[in-house]
Design an enzyme around this catalytic site. Structure first.
Site, PDB file in Angstrom:
ATOM      1  N   SER A 186     -40.813  -7.754  -9.824  1.00 30.57           N
ATOM      2  CA  SER A 186     -39.416  -7.802 -10.273  1.00 30.57           C
ATOM      3  C   SER A 186     -38.444  -7.900  -9.106  1.00 30.57           C
ATOM      4  O   SER A 186     -37.278  -7.524  -9.227  1.00 30.57           O
ATOM      5  CB  SER A 186     -39.080  -6.565 -11.137  1.00 30.57           C
ATOM      6  OG  SER A 186     -39.939  -6.481 -12.254  1.00 30.57           O
ATOM      7  N   ARG A 187     -38.932  -8.377  -7.976  1.00 27.23           N
ATOM      8  CA  ARG A 187     -38.139  -8.540  -6.762  1.00 27.23           C
ATOM      9  C   ARG A 187     -37.556  -7.222  -6.251  1.00 27.23           C
ATOM     10  O   ARG A 187     -36.557  -7.202  -5.531  1.00 27.23           O
ATOM     11  CB  ARG A 187     -37.027  -9.585  -6.971  1.00 27.23           C
ATOM     12  CG  ARG A 187     -37.548 -10.948  -7.413  1.00 27.23           C
ATOM     13  CD  ARG A 187     -36.503 -12.027  -7.309  1.00 27.23           C
ATOM     14  NE  ARG A 187     -36.134 -12.274  -5.927  1.00 27.23           N
ATOM     15  CZ  ARG A 187     -36.850 -13.008  -5.063  1.00 27.23           C
ATOM     16  NH1 ARG A 187     -38.004 -13.553  -5.452  1.00 27.23           N
ATOM     17  NH2 ARG A 187     -36.422 -13.195  -3.836  1.00 27.23           N
ATOM     18  N   LEU A 188     -38.216  -6.129  -6.616  1.00 22.48           N
ATOM     19  CA  LEU A 188     -37.811  -4.817  -6.126  1.00 22.48           C
ATOM     20  C   LEU A 188     -38.608  -4.506  -4.865  1.00 22.48           C
ATOM     21  O   LEU A 188     -39.432  -3.581  -4.814  1.00 22.48           O
ATOM     22  CB  LEU A 188     -38.033  -3.754  -7.218  1.00 22.48           C
ATOM     23  CG  LEU A 188     -37.209  -3.990  -8.489  1.00 22.48           C
ATOM     24  CD1 LEU A 188     -37.562  -2.963  -9.554  1.00 22.48           C
ATOM     25  CD2 LEU A 188     -35.717  -3.936  -8.166  1.00 22.48           C
TER      26      LEU A 188
END
Length: 209
Positions: A186-188
């Site tokens: 989640s691009r975290l």
């Protein structure tokens, strides 16, 4: 640990805030090599002119230790001239299959002539001839001009070792800031930054992705 070329690896551990960043770099770099990444040592080098105009290109990391990160070039090339006029630079190494990148910022210095000569003599003879023949970054009329210069220096050094040109050698980026980036879902992503303190110690902190 064995890897298949091109295989994507997830859930690798993030960088440790308690580890010396140069040691951390060496561990990540070794894993990148183990992962069969072609030219794992390739890194983007960003420089700026004395007027503040940026430029970037790929160079190869040839040495890393507590002193810094070393690459080699023609001192009269665009990057060489820019580093002489504004001796600060940024480096980025990116290994997509590991979902990792490392960003390095710092000051720049020439390495010693002796260090440059040692590395220069380890290069293939053709590359050493090329260092003499190429007027790197300057305008070239056509390919034949370069080929003629190569023939000239091949004849010049036909019966002797190719010595180090005065215009060629290594630069060392002395790190002041090193960021380790580990990809996550989640691009975290996880981002850990080390900054050099006036005492010479490193201080670390996290960044939002």
């Amino acid at each position: 640990m064995m890897f298949t070329p091109g295989e994507l690896f997830s859930d690798l551990p993030a960088a440790s805030p308690d580890k010396d960043p140069i040691t951390q770099f060496e561990e990540w770099f070794q894993l990148a090599r183990t992962a069969n990444i072609y030219l794992a040592e390739a890194m983007t080098l960003a420089t700026t002119s004395k007027d503040g105009f940026p430029s970037a290109r790929i160079v190869l990391l040839k040495k890393v230790n507590q002193k810094g990160f070393v690459f080699f070039t023609n001192y009269e090339s665009r990057k060489g001239v820019e580093l002489e006029s504004n001796p600060r630079a940024a480096l980025v190494l990116h290994w997509p299959v590991l979902e990792r990148q490392i960003r390095i910022e710092g000051t720049v210095e020439r390495i010693s002539k002796e260090e440059s000569a040692t590395y220069f003599q380890s290069r293939p003879r053709g590359s050493r001839i090329g260092a003499w023949a190429s007027r790197q970054s300057r305008e070239l009329g056509d390919r034949s001009e370069l080929e003629e210069r190569i023939r000239y220096y091949e004849e010049e050094y036909s019966d002797q070792e190719v010595d180090l040109p005065a215009h060629w050698g290594g630069f060392r980026v002395i790190p002041e800031r090193i960021e380790f980036w580990q990809g996550r879902e989640s691009r975290l992503h996880e981002r850990l930054v080390f900054t050099k303190q006036p005492s010479g110690d490193w201080k670390s902190h996290l960044l939002f992705p």
